[in-house]
Design a protein around this motif. Structure first.
Motif, PDB file in Angstrom:
ATOM      1  N   VAL A 251       0.814  -1.223   0.000  1.00 25.98           N
ATOM      2  CA  VAL A 251       0.000   0.000   0.000  1.00 25.98           C
ATOM      3  C   VAL A 251       0.849   1.275   0.000  1.00 25.98           C
ATOM      4  CG1 VAL A 251      -2.113   1.058   0.897  1.00 25.98           C
ATOM      5  CG2 VAL A 251      -1.653  -1.329   1.332  1.00 25.98           C
ATOM      6  N   LYS A 252       1.713   1.380  -1.019  1.00 21.83           N
ATOM      7  CA  LYS A 252       2.517   2.595  -1.139  1.00 21.83           C
ATOM      8  C   LYS A 252       1.705   3.677  -1.850  1.00 21.83           C
ATOM      9  CE  LYS A 252       6.814   0.050  -1.379  1.00 21.83           C
ATOM     10  NZ  LYS A 252       6.760  -0.107   0.077  1.00 21.83           N
ATOM     11  N   LYS A 253       2.020   4.919  -1.502  1.00 22.34           N
ATOM     12  CA  LYS A 253       1.445   6.021  -2.283  1.00 22.34           C
ATOM     13  C   LYS A 253       2.028   5.907  -3.689  1.00 22.34           C
ATOM     14  CE  LYS A 253      -0.401   8.351   1.230  1.00 22.34           C
ATOM     15  NZ  LYS A 253      -0.537   7.101   2.007  1.00 22.34           N
ATOM     16  N   MET A 254       1.223   6.243  -4.687  1.00 19.26           N
ATOM     17  CA  MET A 254       1.708   6.163  -6.067  1.00 19.26           C
ATOM     18  C   MET A 254       1.380   7.455  -6.789  1.00 19.26           C
ATOM     19  SD  MET A 254       2.708   2.896  -6.953  1.00 19.26           S
ATOM     20  CE  MET A 254       2.889   3.156  -8.664  1.00 19.26           C
ATOM     21  N   SER A 255       2.305   7.921  -7.588  1.00 18.70           N
ATOM     22  CA  SER A 255       1.883   8.869  -8.617  1.00 18.70           C
ATOM     23  C   SER A 255       2.394   8.325  -9.934  1.00 18.70           C
ATOM     24  CB  SER A 255       2.344  10.300  -8.342  1.00 18.70           C
ATOM     25  OG  SER A 255       3.726  10.372  -8.316  1.00 18.70           O
ATOM     26  N   LEU A 256       1.499   8.305 -10.905  1.00 16.08           N
ATOM     27  CA  LEU A 256       1.790   7.677 -12.199  1.00 16.08           C
ATOM     28  C   LEU A 256       1.520   8.678 -13.306  1.00 16.08           C
ATOM     29  CD1 LEU A 256      -0.195   4.350 -11.614  1.00 16.08           C
ATOM     30  CD2 LEU A 256       2.279   4.596 -11.539  1.00 16.08           C
ATOM     31  N   GLU A 257       2.514   8.864 -14.150  1.00 13.26           N
ATOM     32  CA  GLU A 257       2.284   9.685 -15.345  1.00 13.26           C
ATOM     33  C   GLU A 257       2.545   8.774 -16.523  1.00 13.26           C
ATOM     34  OE1 GLU A 257       2.752  11.439 -18.425  1.00 13.26           O
ATOM     35  OE2 GLU A 257       4.339  12.730 -17.605  1.00 13.26           O
ATOM     36  N   LEU A 258       1.473   8.337 -17.166  1.00 15.13           N
ATOM     37  CA  LEU A 258       1.561   7.234 -18.137  1.00 15.13           C
ATOM     38  C   LEU A 258       1.330   7.757 -19.555  1.00 15.13           C
ATOM     39  CD1 LEU A 258      -0.354   4.661 -15.900  1.00 15.13           C
ATOM     40  CD2 LEU A 258       2.098   5.109 -15.992  1.00 15.13           C
ATOM     41  N   GLY A 259       0.851   6.874 -20.394  1.00 10.68           N
ATOM     42  CA  GLY A 259       0.770   7.224 -21.811  1.00 10.68           C
ATOM     43  C   GLY A 259      -0.257   8.299 -22.136  1.00 10.68           C
ATOM     44  N   GLY A 260      -0.106   8.867 -23.310  1.00 10.87           N
ATOM     45  CA  GLY A 260      -1.087   9.834 -23.813  1.00 10.87           C
ATOM     46  C   GLY A 260      -1.492   9.462 -25.231  1.00 10.87           C
ATOM     47  N   ASN A 261      -2.526  10.102 -25.703  1.00 11.72           N
ATOM     48  CA  ASN A 261      -2.957   9.906 -27.091  1.00 11.72           C
ATOM     49  C   ASN A 261      -3.636  11.205 -27.512  1.00 11.72           C
ATOM     50  OD1 ASN A 261      -3.982   9.116 -29.528  1.00 11.72           O
ATOM     51  ND2 ASN A 261      -4.959   7.242 -28.801  1.00 11.72           N
ATOM     52  N   ALA A 262      -2.845  12.288 -27.462  1.00  6.74           N
ATOM     53  CA  ALA A 262      -3.421  13.635 -27.547  1.00  6.74           C
ATOM     54  C   ALA A 262      -4.096  13.919 -28.884  1.00  6.74           C
ATOM     55  CB  ALA A 262      -2.336  14.669 -27.304  1.00  6.74           C
ATOM     56  N   PRO A 263      -5.366  14.347 -28.839  1.00  5.45           N
ATOM     57  CA  PRO A 263      -6.011  14.845 -30.053  1.00  5.45           C
ATOM     58  C   PRO A 263      -5.606  16.295 -30.294  1.00  5.45           C
ATOM     59  CG  PRO A 263      -7.563  14.877 -28.237  1.00  5.45           C
ATOM     60  CD  PRO A 263      -6.270  14.340 -27.683  1.00  5.45           C
ATOM     61  N   PHE A 264      -5.572  16.692 -31.559  1.00 12.69           N
ATOM     62  CA  PHE A 264      -5.285  18.080 -31.950  1.00 12.69           C
ATOM     63  C   PHE A 264      -6.370  18.460 -32.943  1.00 12.69           C
ATOM     64  CE2 PHE A 264      -3.413  21.523 -34.267  1.00 12.69           C
ATOM     65  CZ  PHE A 264      -2.438  22.100 -33.466  1.00 12.69           C
ATOM     66  N   ILE A 265      -7.287  19.345 -32.510  1.00  8.92           N
ATOM     67  CA  ILE A 265      -8.479  19.649 -33.324  1.00  8.92           C
ATOM     68  C   ILE A 265      -8.365  21.071 -33.882  1.00  8.92           C
ATOM     69  CG2 ILE A 265     -11.009  19.816 -33.289  1.00  8.92           C
ATOM     70  CD1 ILE A 265     -10.862  18.146 -30.632  1.00  8.92           C
ATOM     71  N   VAL A 266      -8.619  21.198 -35.179  1.00 11.17           N
ATOM     72  CA  VAL A 266      -8.632  22.550 -35.772  1.00 11.17           C
ATOM     73  C   VAL A 266     -10.021  22.774 -36.385  1.00 11.17           C
ATOM     74  CG1 VAL A 266      -7.454  24.182 -37.280  1.00 11.17           C
ATOM     75  CG2 VAL A 266      -6.184  22.229 -36.354  1.00 11.17           C
ATOM     76  N   PHE A 267     -10.741  23.755 -35.819  1.00 12.92           N
ATOM     77  CA  PHE A 267     -12.075  24.076 -36.327  1.00 12.92           C
ATOM     78  C   PHE A 267     -11.972  25.078 -37.480  1.00 12.92           C
ATOM     79  CE2 PHE A 267     -12.938  22.550 -32.021  1.00 12.92           C
ATOM     80  CZ  PHE A 267     -14.012  21.708 -32.248  1.00 12.92           C
ATOM     81  N   ASP A 268     -13.042  25.122 -38.276  1.00 14.16           N
ATOM     82  CA  ASP A 268     -13.088  26.030 -39.436  1.00 14.16           C
ATOM     83  C   ASP A 268     -12.795  27.482 -39.062  1.00 14.16           C
ATOM     84  OD1 ASP A 268     -13.682  24.079 -41.230  1.00 14.16           O
ATOM     85  OD2 ASP A 268     -15.861  24.419 -41.243  1.00 14.16           O
ATOM     86  N   ASP A 269     -13.189  27.866 -37.833  1.00 15.87           N
ATOM     87  CA  ASP A 269     -13.058  29.277 -37.440  1.00 15.87           C
ATOM     88  C   ASP A 269     -11.696  29.592 -36.808  1.00 15.87           C
ATOM     89  OD1 ASP A 269     -13.123  28.583 -34.602  1.00 15.87           O
ATOM     90  OD2 ASP A 269     -15.212  28.065 -34.983  1.00 15.87           O
ATOM     91  N   ALA A 270     -10.738  28.658 -36.878  1.00 12.75           N
ATOM     92  CA  ALA A 270      -9.457  28.848 -36.184  1.00 12.75           C
ATOM     93  C   ALA A 270      -8.514  29.768 -36.942  1.00 12.75           C
ATOM     94  CB  ALA A 270      -8.779  27.490 -35.996  1.00 12.75           C
ATOM     95  N   ASP A 271      -7.508  30.256 -36.243  1.00 17.14           N
ATOM     96  CA  ASP A 271      -6.378  30.954 -36.872  1.00 17.14           C
ATOM     97  C   ASP A 271      -5.457  29.850 -37.420  1.00 17.14           C
ATOM     98  OD1 ASP A 271      -3.852  31.998 -37.338  1.00 17.14           O
ATOM     99  OD2 ASP A 271      -3.989  33.458 -35.713  1.00 17.14           O
ATOM    100  N   ILE A 272      -5.501  29.667 -38.732  1.00 19.15           N
ATOM    101  CA  ILE A 272      -4.819  28.520 -39.354  1.00 19.15           C
ATOM    102  C   ILE A 272      -3.306  28.574 -39.129  1.00 19.15           C
ATOM    103  CG2 ILE A 272      -4.382  27.292 -41.532  1.00 19.15           C
ATOM    104  CD1 ILE A 272      -7.238  27.180 -41.004  1.00 19.15           C
TER     105      ILE A 272
END
Ligand code: ADP
Length: 486
Positions: A251-272
């Motif tokens: 029962v150790k304290k844990m902090s875990l920083e694991l994998g990501g799968n970051a989405p990157f969304i660009v909407f029509d109204d964005a600064d391209i």
């Protein structure tokens, strides 16, 4: 490039003091750009790990009883020494990890800022008083250092992954046994050398080094030893779950920083233009080897064609090479296996209908170098859309509506970072709230600061680094109920 302060290139580990493995065995550290050895380090295992924990436990009794000023002053001096030696530290990092020298300097300076921040944050209140539920009582809630911790860190950010753990740990009054990646231990050792030069008492930080074969032996001791109170781990979800299961047995304290799968969304109204700049940086920085790197790109149909043409132009301008060369934009991948993974991802995507727009193969410079690659017509069934790519491959999908893209973006077991570009303020609120991720980059990808909490939703982890949250991760909370006061 030359390392001026040669003492920073360590050949021993630190367990209390500089030392070799008990059996004197060593292993090589390789440069991924040249495939040459850049040094050897002690190949340690169980016995050295037990010794490191015992020394850290002794040092804890001393360290926790120092004043916060004493600890903060050492953290500040350490940060100064890191900045003074940043060029040498960056050369060591680029040699063992591959990233460009500019990125290495950036990482070193950013790592030191965690010491600055936590040297201050440790001076904030460590408790509060609450109204009691009986007239003869007082209620106190205090935060105390949680004891000896172990931090197991990966190779992609050899300095930052260590410093964002040890800065709050030391500030809180804890001692730490560090197990750096077997691929990049030289940078953490050089940093800890500077900590000792800055006045950090021996034993407060230890660094155990060991090769890939010995790493599980070290991990077994760290996760089971009763004098270890906390494990912090940064790495893959699979390894994190395996270590967490072991650590849970005591029962150790844990902090875990694991994998990501970051989405990157660009909407029509964005600064391209802003979105294009953000995407290049968040995808190709560190050759894509970051847990917050963009993994899946979603472009709204109204701007899709224009965006793709401009993006490919920018990608084709990226210069690949040895990170030590000044004008290089992207270094090698960490290993030849990493290049093989890229080849598998690309093959799988093309078989499932992906369209290769640029790149697609190993770079002529060598086996661990890979061409910046872009695949359009991506879909969730393709391997690289389901897992962390950790390489210079962009997977692009076209979308119609906000509702549709939110569903696509959240369709992952991970939830670390998510990025979107839009100039519609109502949409921005909706999308920010709908994305299931611990970090949201809204019209920006530059979110890094020691002042804000970094961590993930879902299987991206437990706990946060940075901010006041990062300090609490290294503290225990004690509730004192004091009676008989009338
Ligand atoms: P990667 O293979 O991409 O480095 P991992 O999640 O396997 O990702 O490793 C992240 C870190 O965890 C590395 O520093 C590695 O040395 C360490 N590690 C891997 N397996 C173990 C283990 N069984 N015990 C302790 N540390 C481990």
């Amino acid at each position: 490039m030359i390392i001026k302060n040669k003492d920073l290139l360590c050949s021993k580990a630190i367990i209390g003091d500089w030392c070799n493995a008990f059996d004197k065995s060593t292993f090589n550290i390789m440069n991924p750009a040249t495939n040459e050895s850049i040094g050897t380090l002690p190949n340690m295992g169980e016995h050295e790990t037990i010794k490191a924990i015992e020394i850290a436990n002794e040092a804890f009794q001393m360290w926790k009883n120092q004043t916060v000023d004493f600890r903060s002053n050492i953290l500040r001096s350490w940060a100064e020494l890191i900045r003074e030696n940043k060029d040498d530290l960056a050369v060591i990092m680029t040699m063992e990890q591959g990233k460009t020298i500019k990125e290495s300097i950036g990482e070193i300076v950013y790592s030191a800022s965690f010491l600055d921040w936590y040297a201050e944050e440790a001076q904030r209140p460590i408790g509060r008083m609450m109204p009691a539920h009986q007239t003869d009582q007082k209620i106190l809630i205090t935060h105390e250092p949680l004891g000896v911790g172990a931090t197991i860190t990966p190779w992609n950010f050899p300095a930052l992954m260590v410093m964002r753990e040890v800065a709050p740990a030391l500030a809180a009054g804890c001692t730490v046994v560090i197990k750096p990646s077997e691929l990049t231990p030289l940078t953490p050792l050089a940093l800890v050398k500077l900590a000792i030069d800055a006045g950090l008492p021996l034993g407060v930080l230890s660094v155990i080094t060991g090769d890939k074969k010995n790493t599980p032996k070290i991990g077994d001791v760290l996760t089971s030893h009763l004098k270890i109170n906390k494990i912090s781990f940064t790495g893959s979800t699979a390894t994190g779950i395996m270590l967490a299961k072991k650590a849970m047995e005591s029962v150790k304290k844990m902090s875990l920083e694991l994998g990501g799968n970051a989405p990157f969304i660009v909407f029509d109204d964005a600064d391209i233009d802003a979105a294009l700049t953000g995407l290049i940086s968040s995808k190709y920085r560190n050759s894509g080897q970051a847990c917050v790197a963009t993994n899946r790109v979603f472009i709204q149909k109204g701007i899709y064609n224009d965006f793709i043409v401009k993006f490919i132009k920018k990608v084709e301008l990226l210069k690949v090479g040895n990170g030590l060369d000044a004008d290089v934009d992207m270094g090698p991948l960490i290993s030849i296996e990493a290049s093989e993974n890229m080849e598998n991802y690309i093959k799988d995507s093309l078989l499932k209908g992906g369209e290769l727009l640029t790149g697609g193969k190993r770079h002529k410079l060598g086996k661990s170098f890979f061409e910046p690659t872009v695949i359009a017509n991506a879909s969730d069934e393709m391997m690289p859309c389901q897992c962390e790519i950790f390489g210079p491959l962009t997977m692009i999908q076209k979308f119609d509506s906000e509702e549709e893209v939110i569903k696509l973006a959240n369709n992952s077991i991970h939830g670390l970072a998510a990025y979107f570009y839009s100039n519609d303020r109502k949409r921005s609120w909706r999308v920010s709230e709908a994305l299931k991720a611990g970090i949201i980059g809204e019209n920006t990808v530059s979110f890094s600061t020691p002042r804000a909490p970094f961590g993930g939703y879902k299987q991206s982890g437990i706990g946060r680094n940075g901010g006041s949250e990062g300090l609490v991760e290294w503290q225990e909370v004690k509730y004192r109920c004091i009676g008989d006061l009338n």
